[in-house]
Scaffold this motif. Structure first.
Motif, PDB file in Angstrom:
ATOM      1  N   LEU A  82       0.831  -1.195   0.000  1.00 44.12           N
ATOM      2  CA  LEU A  82       0.000   0.000   0.000  1.00 44.12           C
ATOM      3  C   LEU A  82       0.872   1.253   0.000  1.00 44.12           C
ATOM      4  O   LEU A  82       0.663   2.189  -0.779  1.00 44.12           O
ATOM      5  CB  LEU A  82      -0.911   0.001   1.232  1.00 44.12           C
ATOM      6  N   TRP A  83       1.876   1.243   0.872  1.00 44.14           N
ATOM      7  CA  TRP A  83       2.722   2.427   0.981  1.00 44.14           C
ATOM      8  C   TRP A  83       3.519   2.625  -0.301  1.00 44.14           C
ATOM      9  O   TRP A  83       3.633   3.736  -0.812  1.00 44.14           O
ATOM     10  CB  TRP A  83       3.660   2.261   2.153  1.00 44.14           C
ATOM     11  N   MET A  84       4.041   1.540  -0.844  1.00 48.33           N
ATOM     12  CA  MET A  84       4.850   1.656  -2.034  1.00 48.33           C
ATOM     13  C   MET A  84       4.012   2.113  -3.218  1.00 48.33           C
ATOM     14  O   MET A  84       4.498   2.882  -4.069  1.00 48.33           O
ATOM     15  CB  MET A  84       5.513   0.313  -2.390  1.00 48.33           C
TER      16      MET A  84
ATOM     17  N   ASP B 129      -2.397   0.495  -9.813  1.00 49.93           N
ATOM     18  CA  ASP B 129      -2.820  -0.904  -9.756  1.00 49.93           C
ATOM     19  C   ASP B 129      -2.258  -1.592  -8.527  1.00 49.93           C
ATOM     20  O   ASP B 129      -2.944  -2.373  -7.860  1.00 49.93           O
ATOM     21  CB  ASP B 129      -2.356  -1.641 -11.019  1.00 49.93           C
ATOM     22  N   GLN B 130      -0.983  -1.251  -8.235  1.00 46.63           N
ATOM     23  CA  GLN B 130      -0.363  -1.876  -7.081  1.00 46.63           C
ATOM     24  C   GLN B 130      -1.113  -1.500  -5.799  1.00 46.63           C
ATOM     25  O   GLN B 130      -1.347  -2.330  -4.941  1.00 46.63           O
ATOM     26  CB  GLN B 130       1.096  -1.429  -7.023  1.00 46.63           C
ATOM     27  N   PHE B 131      -1.463  -0.242  -5.712  1.00 44.18           N
ATOM     28  CA  PHE B 131      -2.153   0.221  -4.520  1.00 44.18           C
ATOM     29  C   PHE B 131      -3.524  -0.409  -4.401  1.00 44.18           C
ATOM     30  O   PHE B 131      -3.901  -0.938  -3.361  1.00 44.18           O
ATOM     31  CB  PHE B 131      -2.263   1.731  -4.555  1.00 44.18           C
ATOM     32  N   TRP B 132      -4.298  -0.351  -5.481  1.00 39.68           N
ATOM     33  CA  TRP B 132      -5.677  -0.808  -5.383  1.00 39.68           C
ATOM     34  C   TRP B 132      -5.787  -2.323  -5.318  1.00 39.68           C
ATOM     35  O   TRP B 132      -6.822  -2.835  -4.901  1.00 39.68           O
ATOM     36  CB  TRP B 132      -6.474  -0.285  -6.571  1.00 39.68           C
ATOM     37  N   ALA B 133      -4.715  -3.058  -5.706  1.00 36.07           N
ATOM     38  CA  ALA B 133      -4.745  -4.510  -5.527  1.00 36.07           C
ATOM     39  C   ALA B 133      -4.963  -4.857  -4.066  1.00 36.07           C
ATOM     40  O   ALA B 133      -5.654  -5.835  -3.744  1.00 36.07           O
ATOM     41  CB  ALA B 133      -3.436  -5.113  -6.031  1.00 36.07           C
TER      42      ALA B 133
END
Lengths: 314, 612
Positions: free
Chosen positions: A192-194, A202-206
């Motif tokens: 989430l932080w990254m 996409d990384q966050f919302w995954a």
């Protein structure tokens, strides 16, 4: 995609969707099938637009700063959802070129005399202070005389990370009694932080989609995590417990929330509108369901930051 | 507008207007879920447009410019710091800096050009190397191909070699088999030769034993007679002939014996009783008969009477038919002085017959030849018989002795004719080895060999000449003393036999092409008369034809067993005598008296013909 689907599903659970058909859960499902594409696409678009929102900013060095030569202003598109100290490395580098090293202390920002709190999302700061002003947003950069009373120190990015993660946990505590966030592993928190730090939607919302789920029988979160900011006020923000579904089963809207929390924001009938309710730089309609707002228009820290500003008089 | 459901909470119409966007149309009725969402979406888009999109490019370009200027500033500041901090001279410094930069730029450009040239050169070299590499690869491929080809050839040749080897092995096997078979055959041949030698040895042993027995018997006989003679009383009378010869001295016993044997008047010979040759004859008596050394005594020099036939009678019927020999009969001859008949054939013996009362009675058998008899002749006295044999020798018998007195060997092949020559003690033989030999009887040796061109099938002797008939259809006349060919007479075909008339004027030759030819020898022109007859076929290469003793008729036997008689003067067939012989007639003979004709054939039959 997953978030979009989720939103659609979430939509279907809301009973207040129908167009021409009767109100039943099945009907809603079928409706979702026929007309769901546009709503799904809209939800996804909303999420993306929220994430990729930018504010054009002009950083100007404070005149009192001792410089070797004149420093040009630095222009930058700041992401709304991020934090000042996270995205202003280039600014610092730019201004450090003209400054002597011994004169540099911790950098802080200020807008028209108001020190800008870095622990507020940038979009919130902008909407609160400069939403109706001429773009680009002019921020003054200071390198000395750090206002300890007004601002928090931010020595490194880990401080920002800690603040960000604590916001998420707080939000989840309100939404799911912290069950979801505690089920996540440390690497998920890191993801989430990254995702926020590197601007990876996409990384966050995954990971974030898990935080936006709710059990079907509830109809929504337990409580909606929100903060209402006022431009002129003593207290920093309003944050209270508020359920998305009424005891009768109705979905609360934004208007319900404001009426409950900040009734003066909503004009009475006949009165001209005195305040603007701004979220992410836009004014949603007051009948917008709160649950939907929390799912789609939250900041990455899962809070729904609402700014109430006086309507500009032309 | 859509219906409002019970679950929806209506809100007031002032949904809030975006200060920078289009004002929403106020409407209390008909706000659906989509409306607020669409509103939000629209608002967000508008916000981005105004806030983000407009400044994006600007800020980017600004940042780039900033970087460029800071870079330039950096360079300038670096160079500026050294010469002078004074800003007034900054322009000149800048100019200087400019020129320097230009110089460096020029140098750098030059370097760039040089480097580019080097690059070009390197590229050329590289291309060359690539080309060479490609060439080498081609050659390598070619080498691989040829290598593969060679390998294939090697394999093919190896395969052929293998095939050749198997062939060779097979041939070797066959050769070995053939060799073993050859060895076996050789061994068998050796065995057969041994057997033959053994058989011949046995025959010789038998002959020797028989001869021994006979000589022993004769000796015993002689002893007995000597004893009886010694014991007997002999009356001595005054005649000059007998007494001295009939003395009891054992020396004269030979004469005794001889005289008893003689029928003709030979008493005058005894006058030579005391001649010194007695000793030699005695010696001869007691000696074993040795070949080649027997000596004919002068007592046998003879003037013998020569019989003359007044008229021959044409034979008309068969008086006696008999199987005379055990195998085929080749020759038949009447004695020149009596009606004694001799026949000889394949069974190697000569049988002597007497013609008595119209039948042939066997009188004696003379053996001693190891193979078949081809020709028989009586000597003019009628006491000796000369026979030519297949065993390449001519034999001479005395009539009372079945063991041949003389054997004349020397020919290389069978002797086809043996005749007494007109010269005394001379015998002429003709042989298939294309020679005519003259023999001396006293020495029993060949005195002369005459090479003739062809197989001599028959001989006759007249006073001065020897006439021989040959297979090359020629009749040759030889001078007796000089023994050179005097004349060559052509014949009609292969000459199978010759016969002289009694007056030695006419010569009869029988030819293989079924004709008889009569030649007058005395006349210069040598007329020839040819006698043919329908049905007359000459049966073999040694068929004998004869002239009748009076010279009027010719007789010959044909292949079908018929005797043909021609009239010599009229040239016509006189008579035919069929049905008595079943096979080809080999010889005929006319008796001196003209009464009898005897014909013999290959199936051992002899037939006595006469006109009565």
């Amino acid at each position: 995609m997953v978030a979009c689907l989720l939103c659609c599903v979430v939509d279907n659970r809301k009973v207040s969707l129908p167009l021409d058909l009767g109100v039943c859960v099945l009907g809603i499902y079928s409706l979702c099938a026929t007309g769901g594409r546009s709503s799904m696409a809209d939800d996804k678009d909303v999420l993306r637009d929220v994430w990729f929102g930018r504010i054009p900013t002009c950083f100007t060095l404070n005149q009192d700063e001792v410089t070797e030569r004149e420093a040009e202003p630095y222009y930058l598109l700041l992401p709304r959802v991020s934090y000042l100290t996270l995205v202003t490395d280039k600014v610092k580098k730019h201004f450090l070129k003209v400054m002597k090293a011994e004169d540099v202390e911790e950098m802080w920002f200020e807008y028209e005399g108001t020190p800008l709190k870095w622990h507020y999302p940038i979009g919130v700061l902008f909407d609160l202070h400069a939403s109706n002003t001429v773009l680009p947003w002019s921020i003054t950069v200071h390198f000395k005389n750090f206002p300890d009373r007004d601002l928090l120190h931010c020595p490194s990015n880990s401080v920002i990370e800690a603040h960000f993660m604590s916001s998420i946990k707080e939000a989840d505590a309100l939404k799911h009694k912290s069950q979801v966030v505690n089920d996540m592993q440390k690497k998920d928190h890191k993801q989430l932080w990254m995702g926020l730090q590197n601007d990876k939607f996409d990384q966050f919302w995954a990971m974030n989609r898990k935080l936006m789920e709710y059990p079907t029988e509830e109809g929504g979160f337990r409580y909606i995590p929100f903060r209402i900011y006022q431009a002129m006020s003593d207290r920093p923000f309003i944050q209270k417990l508020f359920r998305p579904i009424s005891p009768e089963g109705n979905a609360h809207t934004l208007g319900n929330l404001l009426k409950e929390m900040y009734p003066t924001a909503i004009p009475n009938d006949g009165e001209p509108k005195r305040y603007q309710v701004v979220i992410h730089g836009i004014e949603p309609l007051l009948e917008t369901p709160l649950q939907w707002l929390s799912e789609h228009l939250s900041h990455p820290d899962n809070f729904l930051h609402i700014c109430v500003i006086p309507t500009p008089t032309d | 507008m859509a219906a409002v459901t019970s679950r929806r909470i209506t809100t007031d119409s002032a949904g809030g207007s975006d200060p920078r966007g289009p004002v929403l149309p106020p409407g209390g009725s008909g706000r659906s879920a989509e409306t607020w969402k669409r509103h939000i979406v629209r608002q967000l888009k508008h916000r981005d447009l105004s806030q983000h999109a407009m400044f994006q490019d600007l800020i980017r370009f600004y940042t780039q410019l900033l970087e460029k200027t800071s870079l330039a500033k950096g360079i300038l500041s670096c160079s500026l710091r050294r010469p002078s901090p004074d800003s007034s001279s900054s322009i000149s410094a800048l100019l200087h800096q400019n020129s320097q930069l230009k110089k460096t730029t020029g140098e750098l450009a030059y370097q760039v050009v040089e480097l580019q040239q080097q690059i070009k050169i390197k590229e050329c070299v590289l291309e060359e190397q690539h080309a060479r590499l490609a060439e080498e690869e081609c050659r390598l491929a070619g080498a691989f191909d040829s290598h593969r080809e060679l390998q294939e050839r090697v394999e093919r040749v190896q395969g052929e070699n293998g095939a050749l080897k198997t062939e060779y092995d097979a041939l070797l096997e066959r050769q070995r088999g053939a060799e073993t078979r050859l060895r076996e055959e050789k061994v068998r041949g050796g065995h057969l030769v041994e057997d033959m030698i053994h058989l011949k040895q046995q025959a010789a042993a038998r002959m020797n034993s028989r001869n021994e027995r006979r000589s022993r018997a004769r000796e015993a006989n002689l002893q007995k007679e000597l004893q009886t003679a010694a014991r007997s009383k002999v009356t001595i009378d005054s005649s000059s002939s007998a007494p001295t010869s009939r003395s009891t001295s054992p020396k004269n016993e030979n004469q005794d014996q001889e005289s008893t044997e003689q029928r003709h008047t030979r008493l005058f010979r005894s006058a030579s009783a005391t001649s010194p040759r007695i000793l030699s004859s005695i010696r001869e008596l007691f000696d074993r008969k040795r070949r080649g050394h027997s000596v004919c005594s002068l007592e046998e020099d003879l003037t013998c009477p020569v019989g003359i036939c007044l008229s021959a009678r044409v034979p008309a019927r068969a008086l006696h038919v008999l199987d005379a020999h055990e195998q085929g009969i080749n020759a038949v001859r009447f004695s020149s002085s009596s009606d004694l008949l001799a026949t000889g054939g394949t069974d190697r013996v000569i049988k002597l017959w007497e013609v008595r009362a119209g039948s042939l009675t066997h009188r004696a058998t003379l053996d001693g030849s190891t193979e078949g008899i081809t020709c028989i002749e009586f000597d003019p006295t009628g006491l000796r018989i000369l026979a030519a044999s297949y065993d390449k020798s001519a034999l001479l018998w005395r009539l009372d002795d079945s063991v041949p007195k003389l054997t004349l060997t020397g020919h290389i092949r069978k002797v086809t004719a043996a005749r007494f020559s007109s010269l005394p003690h001379q015998v002429v033989t003709g042989s298939a080895d294309r020679t005519i030999r003259l023999w001396d009887l006293q020495r029993a040796a060949c005195v002369q060999v005459v090479e003739v061109a062809s197989y001599c099938s028959d001989l006759v002797c007249s006073e001065n000449c020897i006439i021989s008939g040959h297979f090359d259809s020629k009749i040759r006349v030889w001078d007796t003393r000089a023994v050179s060919c005097v004349q060559e007479l052509p014949a009609q075909g292969k000459v199978t036999s010759l016969d002289l008339s009694a007056d030695h004027r006419q010569l009869l030759s029988c030819c293989r092409d079924d004709c008889l030819q009569l030649v007058d020898l005395r006349r210069r022109s040598n007329d020839r008369m040819c006698f043919r007859a329908e049905g007359f076929k000459c049966g073999s290469d040694s068929t004998k034809a004869v002239i009748s003793p009076d010279g009027c008729f010719l007789a010959a036997g044909s292949a079908d067993g018929t005797v043909y008689v021609w009239n010599a003067s009229t040239n016509n067939l006189e008579t035919r005598l069929p049905d008595k012989h079943s096979s080809s007639i080999s010889a005929v003979s006319w008796s001196l008296s003209g009464e009898y004709v005897v014909s013999v054939d290959k199936s051992r039959r002899a037939v006595l013909w006469s006109d009565i």
